[in-house]
Scaffold this motif. Structure first.
Motif, PDB file in Angstrom:
ATOM      1  N   THR A 293       0.931  -1.216   0.081  1.00  0.00           N
ATOM      2  CA  THR A 293       0.082   0.017   0.060  1.00  0.00           C
ATOM      3  C   THR A 293       0.725   1.115   0.046  1.00  0.00           C
ATOM      4  OG1 THR A 293      -1.709  -1.136   1.260  1.00  0.00           O
ATOM      5  CG2 THR A 293      -1.883   1.254   1.196  1.00  0.00           C
ATOM      6  N   VAL A 294       0.728   1.867  -0.795  1.00  0.00           N
ATOM      7  CA  VAL A 294       1.510   3.256  -1.148  1.00  0.00           C
ATOM      8  C   VAL A 294       0.609   4.573  -0.888  1.00  0.00           C
ATOM      9  CG1 VAL A 294       2.993   4.853  -2.642  1.00  0.00           C
ATOM     10  CG2 VAL A 294       2.983   2.115  -2.954  1.00  0.00           C
ATOM     11  N   TYR A 295       1.138   5.502   0.013  1.00  0.00           N
ATOM     12  CA  TYR A 295       0.534   6.663   0.553  1.00  0.00           C
ATOM     13  C   TYR A 295       0.971   8.136  -0.313  1.00  0.00           C
ATOM     14  CZ  TYR A 295      -0.586   3.265   3.977  1.00  0.00           C
ATOM     15  OH  TYR A 295      -0.638   1.861   4.797  1.00  0.00           O
ATOM     16  N   GLY A 296      -0.197   8.740  -0.477  1.00  0.00           N
ATOM     17  CA  GLY A 296       0.047   9.961  -1.165  1.00  0.00           C
ATOM     18  C   GLY A 296      -0.379  10.233  -2.424  1.00  0.00           C
ATOM     19  N   ASP A 297      -0.186  11.219  -3.184  1.00  0.00           N
ATOM     20  CA  ASP A 297      -0.819  11.707  -4.439  1.00  0.00           C
ATOM     21  C   ASP A 297       0.275  11.680  -5.437  1.00  0.00           C
ATOM     22  OD1 ASP A 297      -2.102  12.497  -6.637  1.00  0.00           O
ATOM     23  OD2 ASP A 297      -2.402  14.682  -5.993  1.00  0.00           O
ATOM     24  N   PHE A 298       0.177  10.922  -6.526  1.00  0.00           N
ATOM     25  CA  PHE A 298       1.393  10.750  -7.510  1.00  0.00           C
ATOM     26  C   PHE A 298       1.066  11.350  -8.612  1.00  0.00           C
ATOM     27  CE2 PHE A 298       2.085   7.880  -4.287  1.00  0.00           C
ATOM     28  CZ  PHE A 298       3.737   7.775  -4.064  1.00  0.00           C
ATOM     29  N   SER A 299       0.066  12.393  -8.655  1.00  0.00           N
ATOM     30  CA  SER A 299      -0.142  13.079  -9.898  1.00  0.00           C
ATOM     31  C   SER A 299       0.557  14.084 -10.279  1.00  0.00           C
ATOM     32  CB  SER A 299      -1.601  13.285  -9.936  1.00  0.00           C
ATOM     33  OG  SER A 299      -1.779  14.410  -8.877  1.00  0.00           O
ATOM     34  N   GLY A 300       1.414  14.646  -9.419  1.00  0.00           N
ATOM     35  CA  GLY A 300       2.218  15.982  -9.889  1.00  0.00           C
ATOM     36  C   GLY A 300       3.672  15.800  -9.417  1.00  0.00           C
ATOM     37  N   ASP A 301       4.201  16.978  -9.218  1.00  0.00           N
ATOM     38  CA  ASP A 301       5.686  17.041  -8.899  1.00  0.00           C
ATOM     39  C   ASP A 301       5.838  16.668  -7.352  1.00  0.00           C
ATOM     40  OD1 ASP A 301       8.423  17.361  -9.150  1.00  0.00           O
ATOM     41  OD2 ASP A 301       8.268  19.372  -9.233  1.00  0.00           O
ATOM     42  N   ARG A 302       6.973  16.250  -7.048  1.00  0.00           N
ATOM     43  CA  ARG A 302       7.147  15.993  -5.755  1.00  0.00           C
ATOM     44  C   ARG A 302       8.564  15.910  -5.200  1.00  0.00           C
ATOM     45  NH1 ARG A 302       4.250  12.167  -4.412  1.00  0.00           N
ATOM     46  NH2 ARG A 302       5.558  10.857  -3.123  1.00  0.00           N
ATOM     47  N   ALA A 303       8.676  15.499  -3.770  1.00  0.00           N
ATOM     48  CA  ALA A 303      10.082  15.301  -3.207  1.00  0.00           C
ATOM     49  C   ALA A 303      10.306  13.918  -3.294  1.00  0.00           C
ATOM     50  CB  ALA A 303      10.046  16.023  -1.812  1.00  0.00           C
ATOM     51  N   PRO A 304      11.670  13.546  -3.380  1.00  0.00           N
ATOM     52  CA  PRO A 304      11.929  11.986  -3.177  1.00  0.00           C
ATOM     53  C   PRO A 304      11.602  11.201  -2.227  1.00  0.00           C
ATOM     54  CG  PRO A 304      13.823  13.345  -2.905  1.00  0.00           C
ATOM     55  CD  PRO A 304      12.644  14.487  -3.114  1.00  0.00           C
ATOM     56  N   VAL A 305      10.345  11.259  -1.850  1.00  0.00           N
ATOM     57  CA  VAL A 305       9.937  10.578  -0.709  1.00  0.00           C
ATOM     58  C   VAL A 305       8.680   9.586  -0.802  1.00  0.00           C
ATOM     59  CG1 VAL A 305       9.064  10.646   1.679  1.00  0.00           C
ATOM     60  CG2 VAL A 305      10.630  12.504   0.805  1.00  0.00           C
ATOM     61  N   VAL A 306       8.785   8.164  -0.458  1.00  0.00           N
ATOM     62  CA  VAL A 306       7.622   7.345  -0.793  1.00  0.00           C
ATOM     63  C   VAL A 306       7.332   6.696   0.477  1.00  0.00           C
ATOM     64  CG1 VAL A 306       6.833   5.341  -1.897  1.00  0.00           C
ATOM     65  CG2 VAL A 306       8.332   7.156  -3.211  1.00  0.00           C
ATOM     66  N   ALA A 307       6.207   6.470   1.054  1.00  0.00           N
ATOM     67  CA  ALA A 307       5.726   5.958   2.157  1.00  0.00           C
ATOM     68  C   ALA A 307       4.976   4.721   1.736  1.00  0.00           C
ATOM     69  CB  ALA A 307       4.976   6.954   3.209  1.00  0.00           C
ATOM     70  N   LEU A 308       4.936   3.590   2.495  1.00  0.00           N
ATOM     71  CA  LEU A 308       4.218   2.384   2.146  1.00  0.00           C
ATOM     72  C   LEU A 308       4.022   1.593   3.412  1.00  0.00           C
ATOM     73  CD1 LEU A 308       6.487  -0.090   1.786  1.00  0.00           C
ATOM     74  CD2 LEU A 308       6.991   1.259  -0.434  1.00  0.00           C
ATOM     75  N   ASN A 309       3.155   0.605   3.126  1.00  0.00           N
ATOM     76  CA  ASN A 309       3.157  -0.412   4.309  1.00  0.00           C
ATOM     77  C   ASN A 309       2.904  -1.864   3.359  1.00  0.00           C
ATOM     78  OD1 ASN A 309       3.345   0.103   6.907  1.00  0.00           O
ATOM     79  ND2 ASN A 309       1.613   1.242   6.514  1.00  0.00           N
ATOM     80  N   LEU A 310       3.626  -2.856   3.879  1.00  0.00           N
ATOM     81  CA  LEU A 310       3.776  -4.141   3.258  1.00  0.00           C
ATOM     82  C   LEU A 310       2.918  -5.223   3.895  1.00  0.00           C
ATOM     83  CD1 LEU A 310       4.976  -5.918   0.812  1.00  0.00           C
ATOM     84  CD2 LEU A 310       6.972  -6.328   2.537  1.00  0.00           C
ATOM     85  N   GLU A 311       2.000  -5.725   3.343  1.00  0.00           N
ATOM     86  CA  GLU A 311       1.078  -6.721   4.140  1.00  0.00           C
ATOM     87  C   GLU A 311       1.770  -7.768   4.803  1.00  0.00           C
ATOM     88  OE1 GLU A 311      -3.159  -9.416   3.088  1.00  0.00           O
ATOM     89  OE2 GLU A 311      -1.955  -8.269   1.481  1.00  0.00           O
ATOM     90  N   GLY A 312       1.235  -7.956   6.004  1.00  0.00           N
ATOM     91  CA  GLY A 312       1.853  -9.158   7.003  1.00  0.00           C
ATOM     92  C   GLY A 312       3.287  -8.450   7.473  1.00  0.00           C
TER      93      GLY A 312
END
Length: 377
Positions: A293-312
Motif C-alpha cells: 500500500t503506497v500513500y500519497g498523491d502521485f499526479s504531480g511534482d514531488r519530493a523524493p519520498v515514498v511511504a508504504l506498508n507491506l501486508e503481513g
C-alpha cells in the motif's frame, strides 16, 4: 550499504564538504571574535555561506539569512519571534512536529489560536477550506514545502496568494526541499523560509537557518554575545546579529557553504530531475509487488519520498529486515508527522519510508524493490 533515508539526513556528502570542514577545524577561529587571520578566515567563511544561500534562494538580502542549528530552531525563531497573545495561525495537516509542537506551546502559554488546513485520505490538502479558517486576528500562514511522509509538494503559489490577499505573513518550512527543489523566495511570495543544512543541501548536521524578508521583524529567541555592541543591554536590532546569539557553528557552516557551492555548480534542477526519476522508477516497481500500500498523491511534482506498508509486516519489523537481511537503510514509524498519519489512517501502525538523494542510484532502487518483493513472498 544502500542508504534510502535521505529525508532524515543525507549520509553521503560531496567530497568538497568534508574537505571544507576539515580545513576549517585546522585553521579557522571564531567569527566576529577577533581580528587575527584565523578569526578573519572564519568571518569570511560565514559571510561566503550567507551570500551563497541568499543567491541559492534568490533572496537579495544576505544579511537577513540567519543561521541556526537546524530547521527546528529556525521555525521556533520564526514562531516565537512573530506571534503574540491573541494572534491566530493557519497551519496544515502536513506539518512536522517542529511546527506543531511550538504552536502547541504558544497556545498553552500565550493563548495563540491555531487551526490546521485538513488533508484527505490521499494526503491532499483541501485548499478550498482556507477561507473558512480565516479569522480577523489571523496573522500567520505556515506550511511545509513537502510532506516528509508522502513527498507531496505544497501549492506555494496558492498559499502565497492567499497570504497576500489577507495581509498574512507566510512561513515556508523547506526542510525537505532545500537543495533538491528549486526555491525562489521573493518570487514565490515567501516572507520567512526555514531550512536545514543536513538534508537536501548535503551539508553537516548542526547547520540551518531562517531567511527573514525585509518588513518582517522578529523578537529574539535567544539573547547573548554577538561580538558587536557589547555595551548595549538589549540584543542588537541589526541583522543578522539580532537573531544570532552566541558563537556560530563555523566549522559546520564552512561545510554548508561548500555544499551550496556544489549544488549551484551541479544545478538544483539537475538534482531534482535525478531524484524525480528515481522516485518514479521506485513507484512503478511497487505496482508489481503484491500486498504493498503506497500513500500519497502521485499526479504531480514531488519530493523524493515514498511511504508504504507491506501486508503481513509491521513497519518496524520490515525496516529491521531490510537492514539486517539486505543492508538497506529506511525509516519506519510516525516520522514526527502525527496529523498526516491520522489523515492517511496509519496512526496505529505507522509507515515504512523510503527517501532518495543525489547519491542514490538506479541500482539502489532496483535492489530495494527486489528486497520488498522477496519479503512480500
Amino acid at each position: 550499504m544502500i542508504y534510502l533515508n535521505n529525508a532524515a539526513t543525507t549520509l553521503q556528502k560531496p567530497p568538497c564538504v568534508i574537505q571544507a570542514v576539515v580545513e576549517a577545524m585546522i585553521g579557522q577561529g571564531s567569527c566576529g571574535r577577533g581580528s587575527h587571520a584565523s578569526e578573519l578566515t572564519a568571518a569570511r567563511t560565514v559571510f561566503h555561506t550567507r551570500e551563497a544561500l541568499a543567491r541559492f534562494f534568490a533572496f537579495p538580502h544576505p544579511e537577513r539569512v540567519v543561521f541556526t542549528a537546524n530547521a527546528t530552531q529556525a521555525l521556533n525563531t520564526a514562531l516565537w519571534g512573530l506571534l503574540k497573545p491573541g494572534d491566530h495561525v493557519i497551519a496544515t495537516d502536513w506539518d512536522h512536529n517542529s511546527v506543531l509542537r511550538p504552536l502547541h506551546a504558544l497556545a498553552q502559554t500565550t493563548g495563540v489560536k491555531v487551526d490546521c488546513l485538513p488533508a484527505d485520505r490521499q494526503g491532499r490538502l483541501e485548499y478550498d477550506q482556507l477561507d473558512g479558517l480565516l479569522r480577523p486576528n489571523t496573522r500567520l500562514l505556515v506550511g511545509t514545502h513537502a510532506s516528509n511522509l508522502t513527498g507531496n509538494l505544497l501549492d506555494v503559489e496558492r498559499m502565497a496568494a492567499f497570504a497576500k490577499q489577507h495581509g498574512l505573513v507566510f512561513l515556508l518550512d523547506a526542510a525537505q526541499t532545500a537543495g533538491s527543489t528549486p526555491i525562489a523566495m521573493e518570487e514565490m511570495g515567501v516572507h520567512l523560509l526555514a531550512f536545514t543544512g543536513h538534508k537536501g543541501l548535503m551539508g553537516p548536521q548542526g547547520t540551518g537557518g531562517l531567511c527573514v524578508a525585509p518588513g518582517v521583524e522578529l523578537r529574539s529567541l535567544l539573547s547573548g554575545g554577538t561580538g558587536v555592541r557589547s555595551f548595549e543591554e538589549d540584543q542588537p536590532q541589526e541583522y543578522p546579529e539580532h537573531l544570532e546569539a552566541g558563537t556560530l557553528n563555523g566549522h559546520g557552516l564552512a561545510g554548508l557553504g561548500a555544499a551550496v557551492d556544489f549544488i549551484l555548480e551541479t544545478g538544483v534542477e539537475t538534482i531534482h530531475a535525478h531524484e524525480r526519476a528515481l522516485t518514479e522508477r521506485f513507484v512503478q516497481g511497487l505496482w508489481d509487488i503484491p500486498g504493498v500500500t503506497v500513500y500519497g498523491d502521485f499526479s504531480g511534482d514531488r519530493a523524493p519520498v515514498v511511504a508504504l506498508n507491506l501486508e503481513g509486516w509491521d513497519p518496524a519489523a520490515a525496516a529491521d529486515e531490510l537492514s539486517q537481511g539486505y543492508d538497506i537503510a529506511v525509516r519506519p514509524g510516525i516520522h514526527c508527522a502525527p496529523r498526516m498519519h491520522r489523515c492517511l489512517g496509519t496512526q496505529d501502525t505507522g509507515c515504512l519510508r523510503f527517501s532518495f538523494g543525489w547519491y542514490t542510484t538506479q541500482e539502489d532502487i532496483d535492489a530495494a524493490l527486489a528486497a520488498l518483493k522477496e519479503m512480500a513472498q
